[in-house]
Scaffold this active site. Sequence first.
Site, PDB file in Angstrom:
ATOM      1  N   THR A  15       0.850  -1.182   0.000  1.00 31.70           N
ATOM      2  CA  THR A  15       0.000   0.000   0.000  1.00 31.70           C
ATOM      3  C   THR A  15       0.894   1.243   0.000  1.00 31.70           C
ATOM      4  O   THR A  15       1.998   1.233   0.537  1.00 31.70           O
ATOM      5  CB  THR A  15      -0.942   0.026   1.211  1.00 31.70           C
ATOM      6  OG1 THR A  15      -0.170   0.073   2.428  1.00 31.70           O
ATOM      7  CG2 THR A  15      -1.842  -1.196   1.227  1.00 31.70           C
ATOM      8  N   GLY A  17       2.307   2.530  -2.678  1.00 35.60           N
ATOM      9  CA  GLY A  17       3.454   2.044  -3.445  1.00 35.60           C
ATOM     10  C   GLY A  17       3.851   2.891  -4.631  1.00 35.60           C
ATOM     11  O   GLY A  17       4.614   2.437  -5.479  1.00 35.60           O
ATOM     12  N   THR A  18       3.367   4.141  -4.702  1.00 31.82           N
ATOM     13  CA  THR A  18       3.649   4.949  -5.889  1.00 31.82           C
ATOM     14  C   THR A  18       4.919   5.779  -5.775  1.00 31.82           C
ATOM     15  O   THR A  18       5.350   6.389  -6.755  1.00 31.82           O
ATOM     16  CB  THR A  18       2.471   5.891  -6.202  1.00 31.82           C
ATOM     17  OG1 THR A  18       2.243   6.759  -5.083  1.00 31.82           O
ATOM     18  CG2 THR A  18       1.205   5.095  -6.493  1.00 31.82           C
ATOM     19  N   SER A  19       5.524   5.847  -4.599  1.00 34.66           N
ATOM     20  CA  SER A  19       6.755   6.620  -4.440  1.00 34.66           C
ATOM     21  C   SER A  19       7.504   6.142  -3.206  1.00 34.66           C
ATOM     22  O   SER A  19       6.995   5.326  -2.429  1.00 34.66           O
ATOM     23  CB  SER A  19       6.447   8.123  -4.313  1.00 34.66           C
ATOM     24  OG  SER A  19       5.769   8.396  -3.101  1.00 34.66           O
ATOM     25  N   GLY A  20       8.713   6.662  -3.027  1.00 35.84           N
ATOM     26  CA  GLY A  20       9.453   6.451  -1.797  1.00 35.84           C
ATOM     27  C   GLY A  20       9.696   4.990  -1.454  1.00 35.84           C
ATOM     28  O   GLY A  20      10.047   4.161  -2.303  1.00 35.84           O
ATOM     29  N   SER A 142       7.654   4.060  12.683  1.00 32.74           N
ATOM     30  CA  SER A 142       8.499   5.256  12.673  1.00 32.74           C
ATOM     31  C   SER A 142       9.413   5.258  13.880  1.00 32.74           C
ATOM     32  O   SER A 142       9.044   4.763  14.955  1.00 32.74           O
ATOM     33  CB  SER A 142       7.632   6.521  12.703  1.00 32.74           C
ATOM     34  OG  SER A 142       8.413   7.678  12.996  1.00 32.74           O
ATOM     35  N   TYR A 155       1.024  11.932  15.250  1.00 32.04           N
ATOM     36  CA  TYR A 155       1.738  11.046  14.340  1.00 32.04           C
ATOM     37  C   TYR A 155       2.397   9.901  15.103  1.00 32.04           C
ATOM     38  O   TYR A 155       2.252   8.728  14.746  1.00 32.04           O
ATOM     39  CB  TYR A 155       2.788  11.862  13.577  1.00 32.04           C
ATOM     40  CG  TYR A 155       3.685  11.051  12.678  1.00 32.04           C
ATOM     41  CD1 TYR A 155       3.225  10.604  11.442  1.00 32.04           C
ATOM     42  CD2 TYR A 155       4.997  10.758  13.041  1.00 32.04           C
ATOM     43  CE1 TYR A 155       4.055   9.865  10.595  1.00 32.04           C
ATOM     44  CE2 TYR A 155       5.831  10.024  12.209  1.00 32.04           C
ATOM     45  CZ  TYR A 155       5.354   9.586  10.985  1.00 32.04           C
ATOM     46  OH  TYR A 155       6.167   8.854  10.167  1.00 32.04           O
TER      47      TYR A 155
END
Length: 255
Positions: A15, A17-20, A142, A155
């Site tokens: 999920t 998955g379009t960058s980074g 994180s 966050y």
Amino acid sequence: MTDNDFHSPTTALITGGTSGMGLETARLLLRAGGRVAITGRDTARLAAARADLGGGDRVLGIAADAADSEALDTAIAEVAERFGRLDLLFANAGVAAFQPADEVTGAEFDRIVGINFKGVYFTIQKALPLLADGSAIIVNASWTLHRGMAGATLYSATKAAVHSLARTLAAELAPRRIRVNSVSPGYIATPMFHDNVADDAHNDIRSAIPAARFGTAEDVAAAVVFLASPAASYINGQDLVIDGGLVGASSGVRV
């Protein structure tokens, strides 16, 4: 790690998955001969990611918002139709949110929790029927779940929640031999990092990292692929911190 260290074919859903980090993880898996489904909210970015990855029919791009339960149902159905099963789920989709605690509104709370925690929870729940016994789930957490950072209350809380979820699911899914771990990236030079960290703060941040550099998406992708591989078969319910030493070491003056 070489391509041969990861035993393919592996079928993965990533999920965000379009960058980074998500995109680089998809690239590594494809290089090793796997099949990958990636999701993203932006159809233009999704198309660009698919073109960038190549991979032909081994790549499935799905337009889906991780916070939208119906969209997740559709995404899982598309994966089932194309690939039939999953060996790896990388619950990577998430957003950053940095503001003082007294400025967090109810709407912002619902938005961040909806994407970073609720989205992860239901992505995993809905993917479970497709996950093969002995497969792997990896959640993107994180470094802030290990060390308090001012301005990151909301966050950090969502990231602590998803690690707790991973640890608990590791016990719950043990009868199926499904391993569940999380990764905790530090400062990784991705589009999200550059969108949220001012350029004039980079030197100060870098000076606090013993490795003296920002991480790369490839650093995290390699860790995810390792955790999903047979080489990590005895690692379960853990959090792997990928931060250049930010949490565990000091880059201060030596005495």
